[in-house]
Motif scaffolding. Structure first.
Motif, mmCIF file in Angstrom:
data_model
loop_
_atom_site.group_PDB
_atom_site.id
_atom_site.type_symbol
_atom_site.label_atom_id
_atom_site.label_comp_id
_atom_site.label_asym_id
_atom_site.label_seq_id
_atom_site.Cartn_x
_atom_site.Cartn_y
_atom_site.Cartn_z
ATOM 1 N N VAL A 53 73.856 -2.112 59.340
ATOM 2 C CA VAL A 53 72.693 -0.913 59.207
ATOM 3 C C VAL A 53 73.459 0.234 59.245
ATOM 4 C CG1 VAL A 53 70.754 0.249 60.417
ATOM 5 C CG2 VAL A 53 71.066 -2.178 60.500
ATOM 6 N N ASN A 54 73.029 1.478 58.143
ATOM 7 C CA ASN A 54 73.293 2.742 58.149
ATOM 8 C C ASN A 54 72.541 3.504 59.268
ATOM 9 O OD1 ASN A 54 73.464 5.444 57.593
ATOM 10 N ND2 ASN A 54 74.145 5.262 55.541
ATOM 11 N N LYS A 55 73.290 3.527 60.372
ATOM 12 C CA LYS A 55 72.621 4.332 61.607
ATOM 13 C C LYS A 55 72.111 5.661 61.351
ATOM 14 C CE LYS A 55 75.045 1.216 64.937
ATOM 15 N NZ LYS A 55 75.964 1.238 66.226
ATOM 16 N N ASP A 56 72.912 6.290 60.827
ATOM 17 C CA ASP A 56 72.383 7.828 60.649
ATOM 18 C C ASP A 56 71.294 7.857 59.741
ATOM 19 O OD1 ASP A 56 74.276 9.105 62.182
ATOM 20 O OD2 ASP A 56 75.969 8.898 60.506
ATOM 21 N N GLN A 57 71.239 6.997 58.772
ATOM 22 C CA GLN A 57 69.927 6.974 57.708
ATOM 23 C C GLN A 57 68.728 6.559 58.416
ATOM 24 O OE1 GLN A 57 70.172 3.809 54.452
ATOM 25 N NE2 GLN A 57 69.783 5.647 52.995
ATOM 26 N N LEU A 58 69.056 5.529 59.249
ATOM 27 C CA LEU A 58 67.770 4.884 60.137
ATOM 28 C C LEU A 58 67.199 6.070 61.102
ATOM 29 C CD1 LEU A 58 66.020 2.613 60.953
ATOM 30 C CD2 LEU A 58 67.856 1.967 62.802
ATOM 31 N N VAL A 59 68.115 6.840 61.608
ATOM 32 C CA VAL A 59 67.686 7.879 62.607
ATOM 33 C C VAL A 59 66.892 8.737 61.757
ATOM 34 C CG1 VAL A 59 68.463 9.689 64.040
ATOM 35 C CG2 VAL A 59 69.471 7.295 64.654
ATOM 36 N N SER A 60 67.511 9.444 60.701
ATOM 37 C CA SER A 60 66.849 10.245 60.092
ATOM 38 C C SER A 60 65.361 9.959 59.512
ATOM 39 C CB SER A 60 67.308 10.704 58.751
ATOM 40 O OG SER A 60 68.703 11.184 59.113
ATOM 41 N N TRP A 61 65.345 8.429 59.220
ATOM 42 C CA TRP A 61 64.079 7.884 58.983
ATOM 43 C C TRP A 61 62.893 7.845 59.967
ATOM 44 C CZ3 TRP A 61 61.853 3.149 60.043
ATOM 45 C CH2 TRP A 61 60.546 2.684 59.335
ATOM 46 N N VAL A 62 63.574 7.540 61.288
ATOM 47 C CA VAL A 62 62.509 7.265 62.365
ATOM 48 C C VAL A 62 62.242 8.980 62.815
ATOM 49 C CG1 VAL A 62 62.473 6.793 64.778
ATOM 50 C CG2 VAL A 62 63.457 5.182 63.361
ATOM 51 N N LEU A 63 63.047 9.844 62.759
ATOM 52 C CA LEU A 63 62.504 11.214 63.227
ATOM 53 C C LEU A 63 61.465 11.671 62.182
ATOM 54 C CD1 LEU A 63 66.124 12.615 64.288
ATOM 55 C CD2 LEU A 63 64.167 11.719 65.948
ATOM 56 N N SER A 64 61.669 11.319 60.753
ATOM 57 C CA SER A 64 60.650 11.801 60.184
ATOM 58 C C SER A 64 59.253 11.573 60.179
ATOM 59 C CB SER A 64 60.900 11.573 58.594
ATOM 60 O OG SER A 64 60.586 10.055 58.376
ATOM 61 N N PHE A 65 58.942 10.552 61.101
ATOM 62 C CA PHE A 65 57.725 10.228 61.607
ATOM 63 C C PHE A 65 56.965 11.322 62.757
ATOM 64 C CE2 PHE A 65 59.039 6.497 59.787
ATOM 65 C CZ PHE A 65 57.683 5.869 59.357
ATOM 66 N N GLN A 66 57.929 11.905 63.247
ATOM 67 C CA GLN A 66 57.477 13.075 64.242
ATOM 68 C C GLN A 66 56.710 14.067 63.828
ATOM 69 O OE1 GLN A 66 60.412 14.573 67.184
ATOM 70 N NE2 GLN A 66 58.821 14.741 68.766
ATOM 71 N N LEU A 67 55.640 14.348 64.423
ATOM 72 C CA LEU A 67 54.757 15.431 63.961
ATOM 73 C C LEU A 67 54.877 16.497 64.727
ATOM 74 C CD1 LEU A 67 52.287 16.376 62.255
ATOM 75 C CD2 LEU A 67 50.986 16.075 64.568
ATOM 76 N N HIS A 68 55.438 17.787 64.059
ATOM 77 C CA HIS A 68 55.805 19.003 64.706
ATOM 78 C C HIS A 68 54.548 19.998 65.065
ATOM 79 C CE1 HIS A 68 59.826 17.932 65.301
ATOM 80 N NE2 HIS A 68 59.861 17.236 64.022
#
Length: 345
Positions: A53-68
């Motif tokens: 798994v590309n961990k950095d890519q995965l983290v960016s994807w997960v964080l994209s779900f957070q509503l600010h």
């Protein structure tokens, strides 16, 4: 496949395929994309295959779900949410950009993924999640999963507790109220129902016991400390849990139901936390689980089902991890995730 052998390489190949392209049957699960990702990533971690798994890519994807929040009015309505103006960073998960409701289960899955890959929570401001969660707890101590309203039961108390535990911040809930609600859910037979007065259920029982552990109200291995004051009826709970192992070696979720792969974790995990796992028939359980391996890789719900699914695959791996199957990493049982030591991003 050899029904006595755990085929690790076949399972890893299956999960890699799921990362690249999900079967069309998962189209109806679009809203559960974070949950699906949680099953895939956690399974790969259990198989010690996170290098795929590309961990950095995965983290960016997960964080994209957070509503600010855009203003103060949003502060009480914040959780994890897909921003539909942002292209997904992990297109190979085969999900479309679609606005979805904030949900406690999705938030738990997102944080669990981040924890599994070793992301440092100090890199992000997650405190607003706790502000949002406080608005979801009802006067009786239970939690709704969304701000738009839905059923409230032990599943979402567990999600809230696990979120607070992972963030090491309990300001998102009233622990005492949650504890009292959990205690009211223990049934006459020792198990826990999803709500007070409901039939005992393996999944609900895990949520209750794991939540009490995470909140610090129960010690691991409490069965050996029965001289102490207990918050629940532990002997009756252990008896109920052991009665869930069927003659075929598998575990059932409720009385008079067939054995199902996932309950080898839900009920087995309860016994593990209580310190009574050694009382079940481990050899028979392993035999049942291996009979549920699919020739395509992954695990099936029942032995006679043809195709595997990601839900039962993850809990099949988890159950075998409890059995200390070679080739699988240990579990953080009360969090429902692999025990990843030394990982960090």
């Amino acid at each position: 496949m050899d029904p006595t052998t755990f085929d690790r390489e076949r399972h890893v190949a299956f999960l890699e395929m799921m990362l690249e392209c999900l079967p069309e049957d998962y189209e109806s699960q679009e809203i559960n994309r974070l949950t699906i990702a949680y099953f895939v990533i956690s399974s790969l971690a259990l198989l010690d295959a996170l290098d795929r798994v590309n961990k950095d890519q995965l983290v960016s994807w997960v964080l994209s779900f957070q509503l600010h929040p855009r203003n103060d009015a949003d502060l009480k309505n914040v959780s994890l949410l897909q921003d539909n103006s942002m292209d997904l960073v992990v297109p190979h998960l085969q999900v479309l950009s679609l606005m979805m409701n904030r949900h406690l289960a999705s938030t738990y899955c997102a944080l669990a993924i981040l924890k599994v890959v070793g992301y440092s929570f100090s890199n992000s401001n997650f405190e607003l999640i706790l502000v949002s969660m406080r608005e979801l707890q009802l006067p009786d101590g239970s939690f709704m999963p969304t701000h738009t309203g839905a059923e409230a039961d032990l599943r979402f108390i567990y999600c809230a507790v696990a979120i607070c535990f992972m963030l090491n911040n309990w300001t998102g809930m009233d622990k005492l109220k949650a504890r009292e609600y959990i205690l009211k859910c223990q049934s006459y037979d020792g198990g826990f129902g999803l709500v007070p007065g409901a039939e005992s259920h393996g999944g609900a029982t895990y949520c209750a016991v794991a939540a009490l552990h995470l909140m610090g109200y129960m010690e691991t291995g409490i069965i050996s400390k029965l001289s102490q004051t207990l918050v629940i009826d532990v002997p009756l709970l252990v008896e109920w849990s052991l009665q869930r192992q069927s003659v075929d070696g598998g575990f059932q979720g409720r009385a008079n139901k067939p054995s199902d792969t996932c309950y080898a974790f839900w009920v087995g995990g309860v016994l593990k936390l209580l310190g009574g796992y050694h009382l079940c028939n481990k050899e028979a359980l392993r035999s049942f689980l291996l009979s549920c391996q699919s020739k395509f890789g992954g695990f099936k719900k029942f032995p006679d089902v043809i195709y595997p699914d990601l839900y039962h695959s993850f809990y099949g791996f988890s159950a075998l991890s409890l059995l200390q199957e070679p080739g699988l990493k240990p579990l953080q049982v009360e969090l429902g995730i692999p025990d990843i030591s030394g990982a960090g991003i």
